[in-house]
Write a protein that holds these residues in place. Structure first.
Motif, PDB file in Angstrom:
ATOM      1  N   ASP A  81      22.298  40.302   9.497  1.00  0.00           N
ATOM      2  CA  ASP A  81      22.966  40.057  10.365  1.00  0.00           C
ATOM      3  C   ASP A  81      22.992  40.694  11.468  1.00  0.00           C
ATOM      4  O   ASP A  81      23.270  40.220  12.660  1.00  0.00           O
ATOM      5  CB  ASP A  81      24.533  39.971   9.523  1.00  0.00           C
ATOM      6  N   VAL A  82      22.876  42.272  11.447  1.00  0.00           N
ATOM      7  CA  VAL A  82      22.800  42.795  12.701  1.00  0.00           C
ATOM      8  C   VAL A  82      21.505  42.477  13.551  1.00  0.00           C
ATOM      9  O   VAL A  82      21.791  42.484  14.817  1.00  0.00           O
ATOM     10  CB  VAL A  82      22.609  44.424  12.090  1.00  0.00           C
ATOM     11  N   ILE A  83      20.557  42.099  13.012  1.00  0.00           N
ATOM     12  CA  ILE A  83      19.247  41.500  13.752  1.00  0.00           C
ATOM     13  C   ILE A  83      19.979  40.341  14.473  1.00  0.00           C
ATOM     14  O   ILE A  83      19.650  40.224  15.996  1.00  0.00           O
ATOM     15  CB  ILE A  83      18.332  41.193  12.900  1.00  0.00           C
ATOM     16  N   TRP A  84      20.430  39.402  13.997  1.00  0.00           N
ATOM     17  CA  TRP A  84      20.696  38.255  14.423  1.00  0.00           C
ATOM     18  C   TRP A  84      21.996  38.190  15.433  1.00  0.00           C
ATOM     19  O   TRP A  84      22.032  37.771  16.632  1.00  0.00           O
ATOM     20  CB  TRP A  84      21.310  37.364  13.444  1.00  0.00           C
ATOM     21  N   LYS A  85      22.814  39.319  15.192  1.00  0.00           N
ATOM     22  CA  LYS A  85      24.014  39.749  16.127  1.00  0.00           C
ATOM     23  C   LYS A  85      23.583  40.113  17.615  1.00  0.00           C
ATOM     24  O   LYS A  85      23.843  39.845  18.478  1.00  0.00           O
ATOM     25  CB  LYS A  85      24.871  40.454  15.598  1.00  0.00           C
ATOM     26  N   TYR A  86      22.414  41.219  17.323  1.00  0.00           N
ATOM     27  CA  TYR A  86      21.969  41.745  18.954  1.00  0.00           C
ATOM     28  C   TYR A  86      20.888  41.204  19.093  1.00  0.00           C
ATOM     29  O   TYR A  86      20.140  41.806  19.974  1.00  0.00           O
ATOM     30  CB  TYR A  86      22.013  43.273  18.265  1.00  0.00           C
ATOM     31  N   PHE A  87      20.172  40.318  18.455  1.00  0.00           N
ATOM     32  CA  PHE A  87      18.892  39.714  18.757  1.00  0.00           C
ATOM     33  C   PHE A  87      18.875  39.240  20.356  1.00  0.00           C
ATOM     34  O   PHE A  87      17.914  39.586  21.278  1.00  0.00           O
ATOM     35  CB  PHE A  87      18.479  38.514  18.121  1.00  0.00           C
ATOM     36  N   PRO A  88      20.033  38.493  20.986  1.00  0.00           N
ATOM     37  CA  PRO A  88      19.965  38.114  22.266  1.00  0.00           C
ATOM     38  C   PRO A  88      20.135  39.382  23.266  1.00  0.00           C
ATOM     39  O   PRO A  88      19.506  39.315  24.624  1.00  0.00           O
ATOM     40  CB  PRO A  88      21.414  37.473  22.395  1.00  0.00           C
ATOM     41  N   ARG A  89      20.414  40.599  22.796  1.00  0.00           N
ATOM     42  CA  ARG A  89      20.422  41.787  23.436  1.00  0.00           C
ATOM     43  C   ARG A  89      18.905  42.205  23.781  1.00  0.00           C
ATOM     44  O   ARG A  89      18.537  42.780  24.711  1.00  0.00           O
ATOM     45  CB  ARG A  89      21.282  42.846  22.963  1.00  0.00           C
ATOM     46  N   LEU A  90      17.999  42.081  22.446  1.00  0.00           N
ATOM     47  CA  LEU A  90      16.777  42.308  22.369  1.00  0.00           C
ATOM     48  C   LEU A  90      15.988  41.633  23.510  1.00  0.00           C
ATOM     49  O   LEU A  90      15.238  42.067  24.184  1.00  0.00           O
ATOM     50  CB  LEU A  90      16.234  42.433  21.225  1.00  0.00           C
ATOM     51  N   LEU A  91      16.508  40.338  23.641  1.00  0.00           N
ATOM     52  CA  LEU A  91      15.653  39.444  24.527  1.00  0.00           C
ATOM     53  C   LEU A  91      16.101  39.693  25.987  1.00  0.00           C
ATOM     54  O   LEU A  91      15.141  39.686  26.891  1.00  0.00           O
ATOM     55  CB  LEU A  91      16.316  37.923  24.394  1.00  0.00           C
ATOM     56  N   THR A  99      12.341  48.648  24.309  1.00  0.00           N
ATOM     57  CA  THR A  99      12.526  49.765  23.384  1.00  0.00           C
ATOM     58  C   THR A  99      13.895  50.609  23.700  1.00  0.00           C
ATOM     59  O   THR A  99      14.512  50.647  22.914  1.00  0.00           O
ATOM     60  CB  THR A  99      11.380  50.690  23.633  1.00  0.00           C
ATOM     61  N   GLY A 100      14.265  50.541  24.994  1.00  0.00           N
ATOM     62  CA  GLY A 100      15.380  50.958  25.354  1.00  0.00           C
ATOM     63  C   GLY A 100      16.557  50.434  24.773  1.00  0.00           C
ATOM     64  O   GLY A 100      17.722  50.974  24.340  1.00  0.00           O
ATOM     65  N   MET A 101      16.621  49.017  24.827  1.00  0.00           N
ATOM     66  CA  MET A 101      17.729  48.299  24.277  1.00  0.00           C
ATOM     67  C   MET A 101      17.860  48.459  22.742  1.00  0.00           C
ATOM     68  O   MET A 101      18.930  48.638  22.098  1.00  0.00           O
ATOM     69  CB  MET A 101      17.575  46.738  24.535  1.00  0.00           C
ATOM     70  N   ALA A 102      16.726  48.457  22.005  1.00  0.00           N
ATOM     71  CA  ALA A 102      16.654  48.719  20.580  1.00  0.00           C
ATOM     72  C   ALA A 102      17.269  50.067  20.118  1.00  0.00           C
ATOM     73  O   ALA A 102      17.983  50.314  19.297  1.00  0.00           O
ATOM     74  CB  ALA A 102      15.248  48.617  20.000  1.00  0.00           C
ATOM     75  N   ARG A 103      16.986  51.140  21.156  1.00  0.00           N
ATOM     76  CA  ARG A 103      17.378  52.385  20.803  1.00  0.00           C
ATOM     77  C   ARG A 103      19.050  52.552  20.962  1.00  0.00           C
ATOM     78  O   ARG A 103      19.703  53.238  20.190  1.00  0.00           O
ATOM     79  CB  ARG A 103      16.645  53.468  21.752  1.00  0.00           C
ATOM     80  N   THR A 104      19.568  51.729  21.973  1.00  0.00           N
ATOM     81  CA  THR A 104      20.732  51.598  22.348  1.00  0.00           C
ATOM     82  C   THR A 104      21.638  50.962  21.124  1.00  0.00           C
ATOM     83  O   THR A 104      22.849  51.476  20.738  1.00  0.00           O
ATOM     84  CB  THR A 104      21.149  51.005  23.641  1.00  0.00           C
ATOM     85  N   ILE A 105      21.076  49.969  20.682  1.00  0.00           N
ATOM     86  CA  ILE A 105      21.762  49.022  19.691  1.00  0.00           C
ATOM     87  C   ILE A 105      21.530  50.159  18.344  1.00  0.00           C
ATOM     88  O   ILE A 105      22.642  50.102  17.431  1.00  0.00           O
ATOM     89  CB  ILE A 105      20.834  47.952  19.527  1.00  0.00           C
ATOM     90  N   ILE A 106      20.737  50.865  18.143  1.00  0.00           N
ATOM     91  CA  ILE A 106      20.627  51.620  16.892  1.00  0.00           C
ATOM     92  C   ILE A 106      21.551  52.823  17.129  1.00  0.00           C
ATOM     93  O   ILE A 106      22.128  53.067  15.983  1.00  0.00           O
ATOM     94  CB  ILE A 106      19.155  52.300  16.697  1.00  0.00           C
ATOM     95  N   ALA A 107      21.863  53.387  18.265  1.00  0.00           N
ATOM     96  CA  ALA A 107      22.896  54.498  18.361  1.00  0.00           C
ATOM     97  C   ALA A 107      24.434  53.720  18.004  1.00  0.00           C
ATOM     98  O   ALA A 107      25.124  54.485  17.543  1.00  0.00           O
ATOM     99  CB  ALA A 107      22.990  54.827  19.668  1.00  0.00           C
ATOM    100  N   ARG A 108      24.571  52.231  17.988  1.00  0.00           N
ATOM    101  CA  ARG A 108      25.738  51.806  17.878  1.00  0.00           C
ATOM    102  C   ARG A 108      25.774  51.439  16.320  1.00  0.00           C
ATOM    103  O   ARG A 108      27.024  51.491  15.510  1.00  0.00           O
ATOM    104  CB  ARG A 108      25.899  50.807  18.583  1.00  0.00           C
ATOM    105  N   LEU A 120      12.182  46.718  13.773  1.00  0.00           N
ATOM    106  CA  LEU A 120      11.426  45.517  13.043  1.00  0.00           C
ATOM    107  C   LEU A 120      11.410  44.738  14.173  1.00  0.00           C
ATOM    108  O   LEU A 120      10.387  44.102  14.616  1.00  0.00           O
ATOM    109  CB  LEU A 120      11.810  45.381  11.748  1.00  0.00           C
ATOM    110  N   ALA A 121      12.652  44.290  14.383  1.00  0.00           N
ATOM    111  CA  ALA A 121      12.933  43.015  15.573  1.00  0.00           C
ATOM    112  C   ALA A 121      12.268  43.353  16.757  1.00  0.00           C
ATOM    113  O   ALA A 121      11.687  42.375  17.307  1.00  0.00           O
ATOM    114  CB  ALA A 121      14.338  42.820  15.766  1.00  0.00           C
ATOM    115  N   ALA A 122      12.134  44.622  17.532  1.00  0.00           N
ATOM    116  CA  ALA A 122      11.645  44.975  18.581  1.00  0.00           C
ATOM    117  C   ALA A 122      10.149  44.855  18.351  1.00  0.00           C
ATOM    118  O   ALA A 122       9.480  44.277  19.221  1.00  0.00           O
ATOM    119  CB  ALA A 122      12.195  46.232  19.012  1.00  0.00           C
ATOM    120  N   GLY A 123       9.559  45.052  17.407  1.00  0.00           N
ATOM    121  CA  GLY A 123       7.992  44.900  17.160  1.00  0.00           C
ATOM    122  C   GLY A 123       7.603  43.455  16.877  1.00  0.00           C
ATOM    123  O   GLY A 123       6.454  42.968  17.517  1.00  0.00           O
TER     124      GLY A 123
END
Length: 250
Positions: A6-16, A181-190, A199-202
């Motif tokens: 659910d975290v992946i689907w929630k933040y997937f637009p931010r990854l895009l 990558t920067g967005m993925a790291r920011t989401i991970i920090a939260r 994995l989603a970023a990859g």
């Protein structure tokens, strides 16, 4: 261990959003890099030592040092000079976005110049001699013979360079840019979900790479389509318009 899908689907637009910035960095840097690589490759292919000395030093530096070091030199090093801070370029050089563009452009220009240089030297001498026999000037030879042929030869290798530039763009996150990558790291920090986010970023990186590969396959077919024809094909078979004897082929 449980996967938090659910975290992946929630933040997937931010990854895009980060993926869009990544593609923007790669596209702009690639265009600037090609613009720099063409004259550099022509100078490197020259037979005059004094002409190819400067591009050789440029290419040697940017191919021999890590991209991360080059990014830091542009982002942190430029601000150390008072002349730079007082110049008209300072509003651009103080922004991490343009520092990343400059570093990526200079880096890919060095690699691309070597690709085009080897492609130029791989052009059959008979084609150059035929152009000279037709009275073409050196400028016309470069524009109509050398550059189109060199681009077709270097296209497969240049596709690999673009893929490498895509992967190298992840270093933009080291200077506070929120690329993929920067967005993925920011989401991970939260969310404290490093495995899921990386994995989603990859997966997004793989999707972008697939698009780039497909684009260069199409371009390679268009530029080198003569290689895909059988020797038994005649010009009339390749282009139906050539069957009309009234068409001027000049």
């Amino acid at each position: 261990m449980t996967w938090e899908w659910d975290v992946i689907w929630k933040y997937f637009p931010r990854l895009l959003e980060g993926a869009w910035l990544t593609m923007e960095l790669v596209l702009i840097s690639g265009l600037i890099g090609i613009a720099l690589a063409i004259p550099l490759s022509l100078m490197r292919a020259s037979t005059r030592p004094w002409v190819k000395a400067l591009p050789f030093a440029y290419i040697y530096f940017f191919r021999g040092t890590p991209l991360l070091v080059q990014i830091f030199l542009v982002y942190y090093g430029a601000s150390q000079f008072e002349a730079v801070r007082e110049s008209v370029f300072w509003p651009m050089l103080r922004q991490p976005y343009w520092c990343a563009i400059i570093a990526f452009s200079l880096n890919t220009a060095a690699y691309s110049a070597e690709l085009f240089r080897s492609a130029i030297q791989a052009i059959p001498t008979g084609e150059i001699e035929a152009a000279e026999a037709m009275g073409m000037s050196k400028t016309i030879q470069i524009r109509r013979i050398i550059l189109p042929r060199a681009f077709g030869i270097a296209l497969p290798a240049y596709g690999n360079e673009v893929i490498l530039m895509l992967k190298g763009s992840a270093l933009a996150s080291t200077i506070t840019l929120l690329d993929l990558t920067g967005m993925a790291r920011t989401i991970i920090a939260r969310t404290y979900t490093p495995l899921e986010m990386f994995l989603a970023a990859g997966v997004v990186y793989l999707a972008i790479s697939a698009l780039i590969i497909a684009l260069f396959r199409f371009m390679e077919y268009r530029f080198n389509r003569y290689q895909y024809y059988h020797h038994s094909d005649t010009p009339a078979d390749l282009d139906p318009q050539l069957r009309d004897p009234h068409i001027d082929l000049k």
